[in-house]
Design a protein around this motif. Structure first.
Motif, PDB file in Angstrom:
ATOM      1  N   ASN A 164       0.800  -1.227   0.000  1.00  0.00           N
ATOM      2  CA  ASN A 164       0.000   0.000   0.000  1.00  0.00           C
ATOM      3  C   ASN A 164       0.830   1.271   0.000  1.00  0.00           C
ATOM      4  O   ASN A 164       0.262   2.359   0.048  1.00  0.00           O
ATOM      5  N   THR A 165       2.145   1.178  -0.024  1.00  0.00           N
ATOM      6  CA  THR A 165       3.005   2.358   0.060  1.00  0.00           C
ATOM      7  C   THR A 165       3.866   2.435  -1.185  1.00  0.00           C
ATOM      8  O   THR A 165       4.395   1.428  -1.658  1.00  0.00           O
ATOM      9  N   LEU A 166       4.029   3.677  -1.674  1.00  0.00           N
ATOM     10  CA  LEU A 166       4.739   3.900  -2.931  1.00  0.00           C
ATOM     11  C   LEU A 166       5.649   5.106  -2.775  1.00  0.00           C
ATOM     12  O   LEU A 166       5.266   6.124  -2.183  1.00  0.00           O
ATOM     13  N   LEU A 167       6.876   5.005  -3.297  1.00  0.00           N
ATOM     14  CA  LEU A 167       7.813   6.120  -3.356  1.00  0.00           C
ATOM     15  C   LEU A 167       7.896   6.608  -4.795  1.00  0.00           C
ATOM     16  O   LEU A 167       8.060   5.810  -5.718  1.00  0.00           O
ATOM     17  N   VAL A 168       7.795   7.932  -4.978  1.00  0.00           N
ATOM     18  CA  VAL A 168       7.864   8.543  -6.297  1.00  0.00           C
ATOM     19  C   VAL A 168       8.946   9.608  -6.247  1.00  0.00           C
ATOM     20  O   VAL A 168       8.954  10.472  -5.354  1.00  0.00           O
ATOM     21  N   ALA A 169       9.867   9.563  -7.211  1.00  0.00           N
ATOM     22  CA  ALA A 169      10.992  10.504  -7.243  1.00  0.00           C
ATOM     23  C   ALA A 169      11.217  10.977  -8.660  1.00  0.00           C
ATOM     24  O   ALA A 169      10.770  10.357  -9.635  1.00  0.00           O
ATOM     25  N   GLY A 170      11.973  12.101  -8.765  1.00  0.00           N
ATOM     26  CA  GLY A 170      12.264  12.682 -10.071  1.00  0.00           C
ATOM     27  C   GLY A 170      13.429  13.643  -9.981  1.00  0.00           C
ATOM     28  O   GLY A 170      14.333  13.495  -9.150  1.00  0.00           O
ATOM     29  N   LEU A 171      13.405  14.691 -10.837  1.00  0.00           N
ATOM     30  CA  LEU A 171      14.516  15.633 -10.914  1.00  0.00           C
ATOM     31  C   LEU A 171      14.473  16.680  -9.808  1.00  0.00           C
ATOM     32  O   LEU A 171      15.394  17.486  -9.703  1.00  0.00           O
ATOM     33  N   GLN A 172      13.431  16.738  -9.008  1.00  0.00           N
ATOM     34  CA  GLN A 172      13.353  17.692  -7.913  1.00  0.00           C
ATOM     35  C   GLN A 172      14.098  17.143  -6.692  1.00  0.00           C
ATOM     36  O   GLN A 172      14.530  15.999  -6.689  1.00  0.00           O
ATOM     37  N   ASN A 173      14.222  17.984  -5.673  1.00  0.00           N
ATOM     38  CA  ASN A 173      15.037  17.625  -4.507  1.00  0.00           C
ATOM     39  C   ASN A 173      14.214  16.984  -3.390  1.00  0.00           C
ATOM     40  O   ASN A 173      14.532  17.147  -2.218  1.00  0.00           O
ATOM     41  N   HIS A 174      13.159  16.258  -3.721  1.00  0.00           N
ATOM     42  CA  HIS A 174      12.384  15.562  -2.696  1.00  0.00           C
ATOM     43  C   HIS A 174      11.794  14.280  -3.290  1.00  0.00           C
ATOM     44  O   HIS A 174      11.666  14.138  -4.512  1.00  0.00           O
ATOM     45  N   VAL A 175      11.437  13.383  -2.377  1.00  0.00           N
ATOM     46  CA  VAL A 175      10.827  12.095  -2.728  1.00  0.00           C
ATOM     47  C   VAL A 175       9.486  12.016  -2.011  1.00  0.00           C
ATOM     48  O   VAL A 175       9.397  12.290  -0.802  1.00  0.00           O
ATOM     49  N   LEU A 176       8.441  11.657  -2.754  1.00  0.00           N
ATOM     50  CA  LEU A 176       7.093  11.584  -2.202  1.00  0.00           C
ATOM     51  C   LEU A 176       6.778  10.155  -1.783  1.00  0.00           C
ATOM     52  O   LEU A 176       7.081   9.205  -2.513  1.00  0.00           O
ATOM     53  N   THR A 186       1.724  10.905   2.157  1.00  0.00           N
ATOM     54  CA  THR A 186       1.915  10.727   3.597  1.00  0.00           C
ATOM     55  C   THR A 186       3.225  11.337   4.083  1.00  0.00           C
ATOM     56  O   THR A 186       3.303  11.794   5.227  1.00  0.00           O
ATOM     57  N   GLN A 187       4.264  11.348   3.246  1.00  0.00           N
ATOM     58  CA  GLN A 187       5.558  11.909   3.637  1.00  0.00           C
ATOM     59  C   GLN A 187       6.192  12.574   2.414  1.00  0.00           C
ATOM     60  O   GLN A 187       5.906  12.210   1.270  1.00  0.00           O
ATOM     61  N   LYS A 188       7.077  13.551   2.701  1.00  0.00           N
ATOM     62  CA  LYS A 188       7.892  14.173   1.662  1.00  0.00           C
ATOM     63  C   LYS A 188       9.319  14.249   2.201  1.00  0.00           C
ATOM     64  O   LYS A 188       9.619  15.023   3.111  1.00  0.00           O
ATOM     65  N   TYR A 189      10.193  13.408   1.633  1.00  0.00           N
ATOM     66  CA  TYR A 189      11.584  13.330   2.085  1.00  0.00           C
ATOM     67  C   TYR A 189      12.444  14.243   1.213  1.00  0.00           C
ATOM     68  O   TYR A 189      12.374  14.188  -0.025  1.00  0.00           O
ATOM     69  N   THR A 190      13.269  15.045   1.857  1.00  0.00           N
ATOM     70  CA  THR A 190      14.183  15.935   1.143  1.00  0.00           C
ATOM     71  C   THR A 190      15.505  15.220   0.909  1.00  0.00           C
ATOM     72  O   THR A 190      16.058  14.571   1.819  1.00  0.00           O
ATOM     73  N   VAL A 191      16.038  15.314  -0.296  1.00  0.00           N
ATOM     74  CA  VAL A 191      17.311  14.684  -0.661  1.00  0.00           C
ATOM     75  C   VAL A 191      18.315  15.788  -0.963  1.00  0.00           C
ATOM     76  O   VAL A 191      17.971  16.866  -1.483  1.00  0.00           O
ATOM     77  N   PHE A 223      14.557   7.218   5.658  1.00  0.00           N
ATOM     78  CA  PHE A 223      15.043   7.664   4.362  1.00  0.00           C
ATOM     79  C   PHE A 223      16.272   8.585   4.503  1.00  0.00           C
ATOM     80  O   PHE A 223      16.561   9.405   3.639  1.00  0.00           O
ATOM     81  N   VAL A 224      17.000   8.449   5.594  1.00  0.00           N
ATOM     82  CA  VAL A 224      18.238   9.208   5.786  1.00  0.00           C
ATOM     83  C   VAL A 224      19.359   8.521   5.012  1.00  0.00           C
ATOM     84  O   VAL A 224      19.438   7.290   4.946  1.00  0.00           O
ATOM     85  N   VAL A 225      20.237   9.330   4.418  1.00  0.00           N
ATOM     86  CA  VAL A 225      21.351   8.790   3.635  1.00  0.00           C
ATOM     87  C   VAL A 225      22.345   8.117   4.570  1.00  0.00           C
ATOM     88  O   VAL A 225      22.863   8.746   5.512  1.00  0.00           O
ATOM     89  N   GLU A 226      22.608   6.832   4.345  1.00  0.00           N
ATOM     90  CA  GLU A 226      23.576   6.085   5.133  1.00  0.00           C
ATOM     91  C   GLU A 226      24.936   6.034   4.456  1.00  0.00           C
ATOM     92  O   GLU A 226      25.972   6.190   5.106  1.00  0.00           O
ATOM     93  N   HIS A 227      24.940   5.805   3.140  1.00  0.00           N
ATOM     94  CA  HIS A 227      26.193   5.744   2.380  1.00  0.00           C
ATOM     95  C   HIS A 227      25.942   6.357   1.013  1.00  0.00           C
ATOM     96  O   HIS A 227      24.790   6.512   0.576  1.00  0.00           O
ATOM     97  N   GLU A 228      27.048   6.649   0.343  1.00  0.00           N
ATOM     98  CA  GLU A 228      26.951   7.233  -0.985  1.00  0.00           C
ATOM     99  C   GLU A 228      28.159   6.808  -1.794  1.00  0.00           C
ATOM    100  O   GLU A 228      29.300   6.876  -1.314  1.00  0.00           O
ATOM    101  N   PHE A 229      27.908   6.343  -3.016  1.00  0.00           N
ATOM    102  CA  PHE A 229      28.971   5.921  -3.926  1.00  0.00           C
ATOM    103  C   PHE A 229      29.008   6.873  -5.106  1.00  0.00           C
ATOM    104  O   PHE A 229      27.972   7.118  -5.736  1.00  0.00           O
ATOM    105  N   ASP A 230      30.204   7.396  -5.390  1.00  0.00           N
ATOM    106  CA  ASP A 230      30.390   8.244  -6.569  1.00  0.00           C
ATOM    107  C   ASP A 230      30.834   7.330  -7.703  1.00  0.00           C
ATOM    108  O   ASP A 230      32.026   7.132  -7.953  1.00  0.00           O
ATOM    109  N   ALA A 231      29.862   6.753  -8.417  1.00  0.00           N
ATOM    110  CA  ALA A 231      30.159   5.689  -9.367  1.00  0.00           C
ATOM    111  C   ALA A 231      30.756   6.216 -10.659  1.00  0.00           C
ATOM    112  O   ALA A 231      31.793   5.726 -11.132  1.00  0.00           O
TER     113      ALA A 231
END
Length: 702
Positions: A164-176, A186-191, A223-231
């Motif tokens: 029942n839960t869906l994450l939607v993301a795009g070119l903006q600086n947040h994830v719905l 229900t939530q808006k996460y800032t990236v 939805f907090v960033v734990e790690h990041e890879f510069d691929a």
């Protein structure tokens, strides 16, 4: 294709793995979709010749179909619940194909202007993501919900985290985060790094691929960033996750431009660091893990080359295959849940299905797909709507427990009670009140038997619209009939010099069912004659009856039934039958023959008389049909009417009855007989309310 390194024993599989480029038209496609490119190759597909010989564990092209000619495919998705493949194109059109033969199942428009970015199948429908719109449609194309986002947003990916839960993301600086039950955010996460185009999920992290070439790992709860890879230094093309491995492909920045990186970046998620990159021999644009026997990687270039390799080993040039695309570029790629099928969509709107076996299944446990009912128009009878008597029951309606389309919902309707006519002012003027009740004499301005309900503006119009004609003779003999509406008056048929031809029976009887004239002696029999006429076995029996008697009720009744068949609505006269009826001594002995004076006075109990007549006529027909022997009795009736010892009347109406007699000495005698009728004789009411109701056996008398 490069076959170097293959053993000679595999040479016989080379041709089936890559069929000849001869154009073969798909017979399942409509002729209107057939289009040829300048080289003369059909755009709807190049299916593999039958029979198909596939090497176990190696993928080869199985079938090709067209979603929409000339419109590039944007996304392909294998349905997770049914054996279907979904394809969305840049024109906002979605098409589904059923089974490994890619038979077209449904096709509908999702968006009129934007392309389809991603497709996700659910249990009850399919989610389609466009630039600023999320649509949930059934597999047949019916809209379940349509969620519009802000026009400034540019969505590219979605991820189903649970049912029942869906994450939607795009070119903006947040994830719905959206709830599919309430269709609400229900939530808006800032990236920190905008531009999320790809999202994946494992049992530990959410993986987000950015246009800048980075891959970020987010916590499943916050939805907090734990790690990041510069691929990649340029841009990210695709990535996939399996077990403890993360593999990416993309572009590097070279000389103020982007160049495809032939090294796949491999990361170990246990130590959160990069391992040895994997060099491939093609320009990777798509990649997917295919974990069947081993954790193989399928690497696809945009020009149609496909290579399979292990993420921890070396890529072998012999494992490169080529997709026979109609268009020059591969635009989308997907792997089925069973890992047995691969789907490629090209820039000309074609979809290519590759499989490792001819009997491929897309899911391990797929449910059955609902197909449309076959067209019944050609098998149904033709209905003439100009005929008023055509029964609509000729077209069968299937039994269903669901609501019909014609059922008007209660929310869209409002009660509209019938407006009462205004009270006559004469009644209000002469009314006298006693308490809260008013009494007034009837002014005789309205009919006692009210004709169809109608609110009239004037009082003298109450009888103008009833245009039922009277008998042509004797219109003025009963002047008191003006008090009864013409629609409810008893019409008396009085013959003129022309007889029946001067009376319009069709005005009163608009059906094809004929009546019997009542103005002859003993016409009380007409009602039961009509009952016997509509009993098909009795009607067939008497119409096939033939004997040598001068006065036979079976023969006369058969002639009367034949007249009713041919009359087509005109009244018939049962004079011959009633004349034969009066000549039978048993009828006179039972008091069934009425004199004219008895009918005029109205003192006859017609209810008991009709019961006695019914008992007599059934007994008489039973005896007359049993007397005949040989084929003369039932011309063409066959053996279905019964044996020689019984008749149709006996089979239909008779009932065996046992009459038990017991002597004082104790001897009991049982006599078995048959009776055609039972009389229900209820006991008289004694006023005792506690008396038990009588049983059926206690009120039946032969």
């Amino acid at each position: 294709m490069n076959f170097e390194g293959l053993t000679p024993s595999l040479a016989e599989f080379a041709a089936p793995l890559h069929p000849a480029l001869e154009p073969v038209l798909d017979p399942h496609l409509p002729p209107s979709l057939v289009e040829l490119d300048p080289e003369g190759v059909a755009l709807e597909g190049l299916p593999v010749p039958d029979p198909v010989h596939l090497l176990e564990g190696m993928y080869s092209e199985l079938h090709t179909a067209v979603s929409e000619v000339g419109v590039p495919a944007a996304v392909a998705h294998f349905d997770l619940h049914e054996e279907m493949l979904w394809v969305g194109n840049h024109g906002g059109h979605a098409t589904s194909f059923f089974g490994p033969t890619l038979e077209r199942y449904s096709s509908f428009q999702v968006n009129s202007s934007d392309d389809i970015r991603q497709i996700q199948s659910l249990e009850n429908g399919v989610l389609f993501l466009t630039k600023s719109n999320l649509k949930y449609l059934s597999r047949g194309g019916l809209i379940i919900f349509d969620y519009l986002m802000d026009e400034s947003e540019d969505m590219h990916s979605l991820l189903l985290t649970d049912n029942n839960t869906l994450l939607v993301a795009g070119l903006q600086n947040h994830v719905l985060e959206m709830d599919l039950n309430t269709v609400q955010e229900t939530q808006k996460y800032t990236v920190e790094v905008p531009g999320i185009t790809i999202m994946r999920q494992s049992n530990r992290f959410f993986f987000c691929g950015h246009t800048s070439g980075k891959v970020s790992l987010h916590d499943l709860r916050t939805f907090v960033v734990e790690h990041e890879f510069d691929a990649h230094s340029g841009s990210l093309s695709d990535f996939d996750v399996h077990g403890n491995l993360l593999v990416t492909c993309g572009f590097s920045s070279r000389m103020n431009g982007l160049a495809c990186d032939r090294f796949l970046k491999v990361y170990d998620l246990r130590m959160m660091r990069a391992t040895t990159p994997l060099q491939v021999h093609i320009d990777p644009f798509f990649l997917r893990f295919i974990p069947t026997y081993t954790s193989r990687l399928a690497i696809i270039s945009q020009t149609g080359q496909c290579q399979f390799c292990e993420p921890t080993g070396l890529a072998n040039p012999a494992d490169i295959f080529h997709v026979n695309t109609v268009g020059p570029l591969i635009m989308t790629f997907d792997v089925s849940a069973s890992k047995q099928a691969l789907a490629f969509g090209d820039s000309e709107g074609c979809v290519h299905l590759w499989a490792d076996s001819p009997e491929v299944t897309f899911n391990a446990y797929s449910r059955e797909t609902d197909f449309a009912l076959p067209c019944m128009v050609d098998t149904l009878p033709h209905l003439d709507w100009n005929q008023d008597l055509v029964p609509l029951s000729l077209i069968p309606v299937p039994l269903t427990s669901d609501a019909l389309l014609s059922d008007w919902p209660a929310a869209n309707s409002a009660p509209a009670p019938r407006r009462a006519p205004p009270v006559d002012p004469e009644i209000l003027r002469t009314m006298k009140k006693v308490g809260f009740i008013g009494y007034a004499p009837n002014p005789r301005t309205k009919l006692r038997n009210q004709i169809p309900y109608r609110l009239k503006e004037t009082d003298n119009e109450f009888d103008n619209f009833s245009q039922v004609p009277e008998s042509p003779i004797g219109r003025e003999e009963e002047p008191h009939l003006y008090r009864v509406a013409k629609k409810y008056r008893k019409v008396t048929i009085k013959y003129s010099k022309l007889g029946l031809e001067d009376f319009d029976f069709k005005h009163y009887n608009k059906t094809l069912f004929a009546g019997l004239e009542p103005h002859i002696p003993n016409a009380y029999c007409n009602c039961m004659i009509q009952v016997l006429y509509f009993l098909e076995p009795v009607r067939c029996l008497v119409q096939n009856h033939l004997c040598q008697k001068e006065f036979c009720l079976g023969c006369e009744l058969g002639l009367l039934f034949h007249m009713l068949d041919l009359s087509r609505g005109d009244p018939c006269q049962g004079s011959n039958f009633l004349r034969a009826f009066r000549t039978i001594p048993e009828a006179s002995a039972l008091g069934l023959i009425l004199a004219d004076s008895d009918e005029a006075t109205g003192k006859v109990n017609l209810g008991r008389l009709i019961q006695s007549w019914n008992r007599f006529i059934l007994t008489q027909l039973h005896q007359e049909t049993q007397e005949q022997e040989g084929p003369q009795a039932y011309r063409g009736a066959g053996s279905s009417f019964g044996s020689s010892g019984d008749s149709v009347i006996g089979q239909l109406f008779s009932c065996e009855m046992e009459n038990c007699s017991m002597c004082r000495c104790g001897k009991e005698t049982v006599r078995v007989s048959s009776t055609l009728l039972f009389t229900l004789s209820y006991p008289d009411s004694t006023g005792n309310s506690r008396a038990q109701p009588p049983q059926l056996a206690g009120v039946c008398y032969p």
